[in-house]
Design an enzyme around this catalytic site. Structure first.
Site, mmCIF file in Angstrom:
data_model
loop_
_atom_site.group_PDB
_atom_site.id
_atom_site.type_symbol
_atom_site.label_atom_id
_atom_site.label_comp_id
_atom_site.label_asym_id
_atom_site.label_seq_id
_atom_site.Cartn_x
_atom_site.Cartn_y
_atom_site.Cartn_z
ATOM 1 N N GLU A 184 15.472 7.382 -18.376
ATOM 2 C CA GLU A 184 16.406 6.821 -19.351
ATOM 3 C C GLU A 184 15.712 6.808 -20.698
ATOM 4 O OE1 GLU A 184 17.379 2.757 -18.435
ATOM 5 O OE2 GLU A 184 18.634 3.273 -16.726
ATOM 6 N N GLU B 51 13.950 0.726 -10.599
ATOM 7 C CA GLU B 51 13.286 -0.464 -11.147
ATOM 8 C C GLU B 51 12.958 -1.478 -10.043
ATOM 9 O OE1 GLU B 51 15.662 -1.731 -14.524
ATOM 10 O OE2 GLU B 51 14.607 -0.298 -15.790
#
Ligand SMILES: *[C@@H]1O[C@H](CO)[C@@H](O)[C@H](O)[C@H]1NC(C)=O
Ligand SMILES: *[C@@H]1O[C@H](CO)[C@@H](O)[C@H](O)[C@H]1NC(C)=O
Ligand SMILES: *[C@@H]1O[C@H](CO)[C@@H](O)[C@H](O)[C@H]1NC(C)=O
Ligand SMILES: *[C@@H]1O[C@H](CO)[C@@H](O)[C@H](O)[C@H]1NC(C)=O
Ligand SMILES: *[C@@H]1O[C@H](CO)[C@@H](O)[C@H](O)[C@H]1NC(C)=O
Ligand SMILES: *[C@@H]1O[C@H](CO)[C@@H](O)[C@H](O)[C@H]1NC(C)=O
Length: 389
Positions: A316, A205
């Site tokens: 995820e 991220e």
């Protein structure tokens, strides 16, 4: 909340509460960029494909702040070492567990720098449990000797496990966190070899966080490219490190599903995309389909447009709820029942989020961050039935 046609709303869930960025008046159809892809979908009426949610770009930040430790005491967990009893390779199987998941996201307990107190005994228990659910795990960083600990635990348990190891750099520290983790990754590879390693993921991220910190929203904007200009040299440095070690290993990057910068993705062999129905506020009935469609239409499609065509997987995905207030074991069950075996059958690579509830996240961030586990934080299975594929 959800706009269609020319408006686009980006939802990012940060440490505590959702931040809503509205990117208005995008013309459609237009352009090549991520945002426009999403806007374009709405324009082209592909709404049907992903139900009522197209036009929403969702992402979220799991604050695995990374981490390793340069402190060797903390690295070796000296002080309060839990003892390892018996032969870790002979362990009782739990009949409730089934090897049904393509992969699972895993952060070892007490592995968040600088609070390193990772225990080999715990990681061994985790490998015993995880190996009954999957043959692949992904890590987020290498601080606190995480990579060596996991590879040591795999060696001792003799389980069939491929690990996607990781380096979690910080955009603001001039490479300090990156270099600290690089050193322990290098030494872990020298000690354990690459037999159990599926790839090295550099960055988690990173672009999402960079944009958030610098007032950007578009991963391919000037701000996004500034972030990419910090990250790609680190990716390249990792490639050089592997070359020096004489090993062949895939290099990848993980980011939120709608936050890939093209220059970053062009520099890696694989991309891992977070795609969370929970943060899209889709109903549990639509969650599995939404996840798959989002991944295909945004992430797989983007990768196909790049010359290097990186392999894409879902980094995820997990729990879905019928609106944020209704998170429940029942919904976790339903998401597993509708996603896991179906995704396996159609070749969608994903890492289910996540192995267990993480107390440190609950303390540090609150909200839902600490509660995504298949297992409770004490490693007891939640009140769920693992699908049998
Ligand atoms: C180990 O898992 C991989 C999939 O990750 C599988 O292809 C392989 O056959 C497994 N090996 C054994 C010995 O079960
Ligand atoms: C962890 O790192 C240290 C060096 O800092 C090393 O001596 C140790 O063997 C490593 N591995 C494990 C499994 O603790
Ligand atoms: C693949 O699996 C996903 C996850 O369950 C499902 O939503 C999707 O419809 C499947 N796609 C195809 C083409 O079967
Ligand atoms: C989530 O969706 C429900 C309806 O499905 C809606 O009532 C609610 O306001 C939405 N929440 C957010 C944060 O958008
Ligand atoms: C996930 O499900 C668990 C129950 O298994 C629940 O406690 C938790 O709040 C859920 N998390 C989210 C983000 O929905
Ligand atoms: C483990 O944690 C769960 C959830 O907090 C709790 O219900 C259960 O009693 C705990 N079990 C043990 C053995 O501590």
């Amino acid at each position: 909340m959800f706009l269609f046609g020319q408006d686009l709303i980006l939802v990012t869930v940060g440490e505590k509460s959702p931040k809503i960025h509205s990117v208005e008046k995008r013309q459609c159809p237009k352009a090549e960029r991520n945002w426009s892809i999403v806007g374009g979908l709405a324009c082209f009426g592909l709404l049907v494909i992903i139900g009522i949610i197209v036009g929403v770009v969702v992402s979220q930040t799991h604050k695995n702040t990374g981490s390793s430790n340069s402190n060797s005491n903390a690295n070796s967990g000296s002080g309060s070492q839990k003892s390892i009893s018996g032969d870790p390779s002979s362990f009782t199987k739990d009949s409730r567990l089934k090897q049904s998941f393509y992969g699972i996201a895993y952060t070892p307990q007490d592995s968040i720098y600088p609070n390193c107190n990772i225990q080999l005994a715990d990681v061994i228990t985790d490998m015993q449990l995880l190996s009954q659910l999957t043959t692949r795990i992904r890590l987020y960083g290498s601080d606190c000797n995480t990579t060596a600990m996991v590879l040591e635990a795999i060696t001792r348990t003799k389980v069939n496990m491929t690990v996607f190891i990781a380096n979690y750099p910080d955009a603001t520290d001039n490479g300090v966190a990156y270099n600290r983790q690089k050193a322990v990754i290098q030494s872990a590879i020298q000690t354990y070899g690459t037999d159990h390693i599926g790839g090295l993921t550099v960055g988690n991220e990173f672009i999402l966080n960079y944009l958030d910190a610098n007032g950007g929203t578009d991963p391919n904007s000037a701000v996004g490219n500034q972030g990419a200009a910090i990250l790609t040299p680190l990716i390249d440095d990792s490639k050089a490190m592997l070359k020096t070690l004489g090993v062949t290993m895939k290099i990848g990057n993980a980011d939120a599903g709608s936050f890939f910068n093209n220059k970053v993705l062009q520099d890696v062999d694989y991309g891992m995309a977070n795609v969370h129905p929970w943060f899209a506020n889709v109903s549990i009935d639509d969650a599995a389909g939404w996840t798959w469609s989002f991944f295909e239409t945004i992430d797989v499609a983007l990768a196909q447009k790049l010359s290097n065509k990186p392999d894409m997987s879902i980094a995820e995905t997990g729990n879905a709820s019928n609106g944020p207030s209704l998170a429940s074991e029942a919904n976790l069950q339903k998401f597993m029942d509708t996603f896991v075996c179906q995704a396996n059958a159609n070749g969608t690579e994903y890492f289910f989020f996540e192995y267990f509830d993480e107390t440190w996240k609950d303390i540090q961030f609150g909200g839902v961050e600490g509660w995504w586990g298949l297992f409770n934080s004490n490693r007891t299975l939640k009140n769920i039935e693992i699908p049998s594929c």
